[in-house]
Design an enzyme around this catalytic site. Structure first.
Site, PDB file in Angstrom:
ATOM      1  N   LYS A  83       0.813  -1.214   0.000  1.00 49.15           N
ATOM      2  CA  LYS A  83       0.000   0.000   0.000  1.00 49.15           C
ATOM      3  C   LYS A  83       0.846   1.263   0.000  1.00 49.15           C
ATOM      4  CE  LYS A  83      -3.862  -1.960   2.683  1.00 49.15           C
ATOM      5  NZ  LYS A  83      -4.966  -2.002   1.721  1.00 49.15           N
ATOM      6  N   GLY A 155     -10.937  -2.939   8.721  1.00 44.32           N
ATOM      7  CA  GLY A 155     -10.545  -3.089  10.111  1.00 44.32           C
ATOM      8  C   GLY A 155     -11.700  -3.154  11.087  1.00 44.32           C
TER       9      GLY A 155
END
Lengths: 296, 211
Positions: A83, A155
């Site tokens: 990322k 998350g």
């Protein structure tokens, strides 16, 4: 004989085509990457912290340490993604130099630019970008994204946002299919997306690139539901290594993704998996902590 | 159920009278193969189970991740009947990961990875390096005639050596073999299914029809 051409759209989009029907797993160590490959991951996302920990620990989240990324590349034989922050084109240059196979320009990290995304056409390595709706997906494709992942809410272990985003993109594509050519000009304006891409979606009935789903997928049934809703594959972030039995859960999610339309397989693989990640309900997240709202 | 983005009609194959061809649909770009085959008049079926394999006269193994295809094929009881079908002479065409699955020997395999085998060759998995080294090029394939094939190599394998029973069909400028045939088995390191190239699939349907 012509000179071999690297970094073409076909080659960049093509790798995503080969990942279809597969599960891409977040890993933070070479040991986790090994578990992921052994469980049947089609690729791994190399990270320093999974989204659940980024969320819990707060602070600025950045590109991972190159040593970690290289150690993970050395460990596995499947593609490795990493990322970069939204708009951080130098992190992307570094990741390309490290020879990662895909860059995720990701809202899970702290944005580096609140106006511009990375000009992804400047890179040989392909990019995947997040989107919550069709307009956002087409803007990213216009900037050179070779794969789209619906964002969900990373998350959390709460799949509801992932469901919302894949349904939203699907319904917007289906709406374009029924429009006449003159209506598509207005649609392009409303989607804030280039007319040529809007026309292409209207004609083909799908995105020009592969569409995976991400954000909150934690169980085999979650993954299968995303596939039944039309995803080409799934990203699983915190859901595997924040659970009680990562090896077994990872393998179960892989099987449920392939046999997404066979409830007896999903039932079988869902047995005795132990605890899923604890999870946070998206409704309990105050707006500033909603990652999906990053990116424009 | 709403219409999803992935939904694709194989109607071209449903009304056709051509050979019954399966596409192994465990993981990878199997829909691209199905679309090309249906466009050429084949009756196409996606194959994930042994029972589905028994219904087809030939099989395409698509591009994808060979380590994943291997695991799923073994877990769901498809590997053994497929290996038996290959030994029995069923025509099979493998692209990229599919070529790896058809090779008798695989180098740089994932730990514990196996192939179905059948082609008397040694392939090296991911032979060109990372995705940065993936490329497309024009490739002369004498068996298919002119024009050359537009070939996309995506983290692709190469054939490092061939046994006496396997015949190379194409090689890169540096001599590395990237297409091979042995009896009813055909394999390419590259992906005709994503470059609009249909001649390999036509050639394969000819092999299925000739059986």
């Amino acid at each position: 004989m012509t000179v071999p051409e690297t970094g073409s759209s076909r080659v960049k989009r093509g790798l995503a085509e080969m990942l279809k029907g597969g599960v891409i797993m977040d890993v933070v160590t070479p040991e986790q990457a090994r578990i992921a490959e052994d469980a049947g991951a089609v690729a791994v996302m190399a990270l320093e912290r999974v989204p659940a920990d980024i969320r819990a620990q707060g602070g600025v989240a950045r590109m991972s340490d190159p040593d970690l990324i290289e150690a993970i590349i050395a460990e596995v034989s499947i593609p490795v993604m990493a990322k970069a922050r939204i708009g951080h084109f130098v992190e992307a240059q570094v990741l390309q130099a490290l020879d990662v196979d895909y860059i995720d320009e990701s809202e899970v990290l702290s944005p580096a630019d609140y106006v511009n995304h990375i000009d992804k056409w400047q890179f040989t390595v392909p990019f995947v970008c997040g989107a919550t709706n069709l307009g956002e997906a087409l803007r990213r494709i216009n900037e050179g994204a070779a794969m789209i992942r619906s964002k969900g809410e990373a998350g959390t272990g709460d799949v509801s946002e992932a469901t919302k985003h894949i349904r939203k993109i699907t319904s917007e594509v289906n709406a374009l299919k029924s429009m006449t050519r003159d209506e598509l000009y207005v649609a392009a304006k409303e989607l804030q997306a280039p007319y040529e891409l809007v026309l292409e979606v209207a004609e083909t009935g799908k995105l020009p690139v592969v569409l995976f789903t991400a954000g909150g997928v934690a169980t085999p049934a979650d993954a299968a539901m995303m596939m039944q809703l039309g995803a080409d594959g799934v990203f699983v972030g915190s859901g595997i290594f924040k659970s009680g039995n990562p090896e077994q859960r990872a393998a179960a999610i892989v099987k449920a993704t392939t046999f997404y339309d066979d409830a007896s397989v999903i039932a079988d693989v869902s047995r005795g998996l132990g605890e899923a990640m604890v999870g946070i309900s998206v409704g309990d997240l105050p707006a500033p902590h909603r990652l999906a709202e990053r990116g424009w | 159920m709403t219409t999803t983005l992935r939904e694709e009609s194989l109607d071209a194959g449903a009304g056709a009278t051509g050979p019954r061809v399966g596409v192994l649909a465990l993981q990878g770009d199997f829909r691209e193969h199905a679309r090309v085959l249906a466009g050429l008049g084949a009756r196409v079926a996606l194959v994930r189970r042994a029972a589905e394999l028994a219904e087809v006269d030939g099989l395409v193994i698509p591009g994808g991740e060979s380590s994943v295809i291997d695991k799923l094929a073994r877990t769901f009881g498809l590997a053994e009947p497929l290996i038996a079908a290959i030994r029995d002479g069923m025509p099979v065409y493998g692209t990229c990961a599919g070529l790896i699955m058809l090779a008798d020997t695989v180098l740089d395999a994932s730990p514990g990875q196996r192939s179905f085998g059948g082609l008397d060759i040694v392939v090296r998995r991911n032979a060109f390096g990372s995705q940065n080294q993936s490329f497309e090029t024009e490739l002369a394939v004498p068996e298919l005639g002119e024009p050359p094939v537009r070939a996309a190599f995506i983290r692709g394998p190469v054939v490092e050596s061939l046994g006496p029973r396997a015949t190379p069909l194409a090689a890169l400028a540096d001599g590395r073999v990237v297409a091979v045939r042995q009896g009813a088995l055909l394999g390419t390191s590259f992906h005709p299914e994503i470059t609009g190239e249909h001649r390999f699939h036509e050639y394969f349907l000819g092999m299925v029809g000739a059986r």
